[in-house]
Design an enzyme around this catalytic site. Structure first.
Site, mmCIF file in Angstrom:
data_model
loop_
_atom_site.group_PDB
_atom_site.id
_atom_site.type_symbol
_atom_site.label_atom_id
_atom_site.label_comp_id
_atom_site.label_asym_id
_atom_site.label_seq_id
_atom_site.Cartn_x
_atom_site.Cartn_y
_atom_site.Cartn_z
ATOM 1 N N VAL A 1 -1.596 5.905 0.589
ATOM 2 C CA VAL A 1 -2.169 6.639 1.370
ATOM 3 C C VAL A 1 -3.725 6.889 0.895
ATOM 4 C CG1 VAL A 1 -1.892 8.961 2.737
ATOM 5 C CG2 VAL A 1 0.036 7.817 1.878
ATOM 6 N N GLY B 1 2.618 4.795 -3.692
ATOM 7 C CA GLY B 1 3.983 4.935 -4.096
ATOM 8 C C GLY B 1 4.456 3.385 -4.020
ATOM 9 N N GLY B 2 5.948 3.168 -4.275
ATOM 10 C CA GLY B 2 6.498 1.916 -4.257
ATOM 11 C C GLY B 2 6.427 1.424 -2.838
ATOM 12 N N MET B 3 6.413 2.117 -1.745
ATOM 13 C CA MET B 3 6.426 1.727 -0.450
ATOM 14 C C MET B 3 4.976 1.120 0.244
ATOM 15 S SD MET B 3 7.826 3.500 2.932
ATOM 16 C CE MET B 3 7.383 3.058 4.449
ATOM 17 N N LYS C 1 -1.897 5.626 6.418
ATOM 18 C CA LYS C 1 -0.889 5.398 5.295
ATOM 19 C C LYS C 1 -0.803 3.734 5.389
ATOM 20 C CE LYS C 1 3.036 7.701 5.152
ATOM 21 N NZ LYS C 1 4.619 8.155 5.284
ATOM 22 N N ASP D 1 15.363 14.159 5.659
ATOM 23 C CA ASP D 1 14.788 14.078 4.304
ATOM 24 C C ASP D 1 13.940 15.224 4.051
ATOM 25 O OD1 ASP D 1 14.134 12.942 1.762
ATOM 26 O OD2 ASP D 1 12.788 11.647 2.268
ATOM 27 N N ILE E 1 -5.315 8.921 -1.829
ATOM 28 C CA ILE E 1 -4.708 10.063 -1.749
ATOM 29 C C ILE E 1 -3.620 9.925 -2.725
ATOM 30 C CG2 ILE E 1 -3.802 11.941 -0.659
ATOM 31 C CD1 ILE E 1 -5.623 11.124 1.691
ATOM 32 N N GLY E 2 -2.521 8.892 -2.391
ATOM 33 C CA GLY E 2 -1.415 8.657 -3.171
ATOM 34 C C GLY E 2 -0.963 7.289 -3.224
#
Length: 521
Positions: free
Chosen positions: A21, A16-18, A36, A131, A13-14
């Site tokens: 997902v 990122g740097g962390m 995740k 956030d 799905i996605g």
């Protein structure tokens, strides 16, 4: 690929740097879920990511609300971390904004009402999201929102892990107090929520700039654009509400997210013709109790030192502690830290951790005694008397008069720069003996060597310890540099390529505030 012998990965799905997902099929329940995954290589670079991952799981476990993404399971397999959550397939509010989707007034109010209900639940559980932004609001198939990503949330039952002065969240949505490291106030969520509502209505954020320093300046100084001009179809009540959510002073901001929801509910009812137009709900935050003081006014914003403030506040409010000596070399910010505590205790600035009863302890005043101009320890008594407003009688011993005057007082004395008057330290012990409700903060380069003394050693501000940090702006030393530079030259703009040099300066001076001020000038 299968996780835990149960979850079959279908697609990504996605990324990122962390971490990543995935959409997965739960073979045990037949449900589709989102998983995740925390990248091991990311953890190798930053071990704190595991704490953030764990914090998100814990927050979601505590929260059970239809507008908050639900956690279903956690998996830890061969040093890899997985978080299993409900699958929300309608994308995020950030995607809709990027697609130039124009939200109707009713859509904005409905989204705001449901999200305020979710945040009310979180704040009731003493969880601060920290956030709030469109990217962290997912849309379900039925159009209802789901608040997600509690990775930097503040949980009431966890130890305070935030470094002093660290700005938490995404820059464009951080409240002014958040830029100075105040990260534990629920009203910071209200600011971020107000920024998001403004963006949903207009397609643009209220505080922008071409670079980091311009965005920071806009958040700290600028007024938001005229919402009524940009969105003339918006009801005045909604414009007014967002304006009160975006007050830079938290004490002037609407008092709670529950009140935000109540006003949104009234606005929605009026939009639908279900309720008469009512006067605006009175939501002004009660003024803080103030006490008598002689504290000099701050001429610049206080930057960072959040953990130091927490600890110093804890020490001086402890019933068992009467004397705290803040010890540090020159230029470390001892005086400024002590004055900040004094301003909080006097009620001159808001501090959520202090209630009216605690402030009432200082009902006879908070007084700053500048010792730097003195050369003779015998003059300390006179300096204290002058600071607290006592007029000495001629022909009587000044020390006896002062001790008698203080004997029944509830006061806080801040004795600043004591290091050159150490032979006069006995007066401190005598005050503590004769005035049981007086507490004292001393700032000094060396300790007083009194049995009643509790030492508080102050070190440098936090600074990046590597050359090219992507998050340099989250360090209080860098924030202080920027603040100082813009005072010297109003048109100073911090470009991305400058960050490595500012970080190096802060690192070379070891976070020493005075050195940072001199370097910036």
């Amino acid at each position: 690929m299968q996780i835990g012998g149960r979850y079959e990965i279908i697609e990504t799905i996605g990324i990122g740097g962390m971490g990543s997902v995935y959409k997965a099929h739960d073979q045990k329940t037949g449900m589709y879920v989102a998983i995740k995954h925390l990248k091991p290589e990311a953890v190798a670079k930053d071990a704190s990511l595991v704490k953030r991952f764990t914090r998100e799981a814990e927050a979601l476990r505590q929260l059970d609300h239809p507008n908050i993404v639900k956690i279903l399971n956690t998996e830890y397999i061969e040093a890899e971390h997985f978080l299993v959550m409900e699958l929300v397939t309608g994308g995020s509010l950030a995607q809709k904004i990027r697609e130039n989707y124009r939200f109707s007034i009713e859509e904005v109010v409905r989204l705001g009402l449901e999200l305020s209900d979710a945040l009310t639940r979180a704040h009731h559980m003493r969880i601060i999201h920290r956030d709030i932004k469109p990217a962290n609001v997912l849309i379900a198939d039925d159009g209802t929102p789901r608040l997600t990503d509690f990775g930097v949330a503040r949980l009431d039952n966890e130890e305070r892990m935030t470094q002093s002065g660290v700005a938490i969240g995404t820059l464009d949505y951080i409240a002014p107090e958040g830029l100075n490291g105040v990260v534990d106030d629920p009203r910071s969520d209200i600011w971020s929520f107000g920024v998001m509502l403004f963006e949903l209505l207009t397609g643009q954020r209220p505080f922008v700039g071409k670079n980091i320093s311009q965005v920071v300046k806009s958040i700290l100084v600028d007024n938001p654009p005229d919402l009524e001009t940009i969105r003339p179809d918006a009801p005045i009540a909604l414009i007014d509400l967002i304006g009160r959510m975006l007050q830079k002073d938290p004490a002037q901001r609407i008092g709670s997210i529950r009140l935000v929801g109540a006003e949104l509910e009234q606005i929605l009812a009026q939009q639908n013709g279900d309720a008469p137009v009512m006067p605006r709900i009175t939501t002004e935050t009660p003024r803080l109790m103030t006490v008598k003081h002689n504290l000099p006014a701050d001429t610049t914003p206080f930057v960072g030192r959040e953990s130091e403030l927490i600890e110093l506040r804890r020490l001086i409010t402890s019933p068992k502690i009467r004397l705290v000596s803040v010890i540090a070399q020159g230029g470390m910010g001892k005086t400024r830290l002590a004055l900040q505590i004094g301003h909080e205790f006097a009620g001159l600035i808001h501090q959520a951790d202090l209630n009216t009863e605690q402030r009432a302890y200082w009902r006879n005043g908070i007084f700053f005694v500048a010792l730097a101009p003195l050369n003779n320890p015998d003059d300390i008594v006179t300096a204290i008397g002058n600071a607290v407003g006592y007029t000495f009688k001629t022909g009587e011993d000044n020390k006896t008069q002062l001790l008698t005057f203080l004997s029944d007082k509830h006061m806080l004395l801040i004795l600043d720069n004591f290091e050159h008057l150490l032979p006069g330290a006995t007066i401190v012990d005598e005050i503590l003996t004769h005035a049981p409700s007086v507490k004292i903060i001393v700032t000094s380069r060396v300790r007083l060597n009194l049995t009643s003394e509790n030492l508080f050693t102050l070190e440098g501000m936090d600074f990046p310890d590597w050359e090219t940090p992507e998050d340099a702006l989250t360090y209080s030393a860098v924030i202080l540099f920027m603040q100082s530079a813009t005072r010297v030259r109003a048109d100073f703009e911090l470009q991305p390529e400058h960050l490595q040099y500012v970080a190096r300066i802060c690192r070379l001076v070891g976070g020493l505030p005075l050195a940072i001020l001199l370097a910036a000038s």
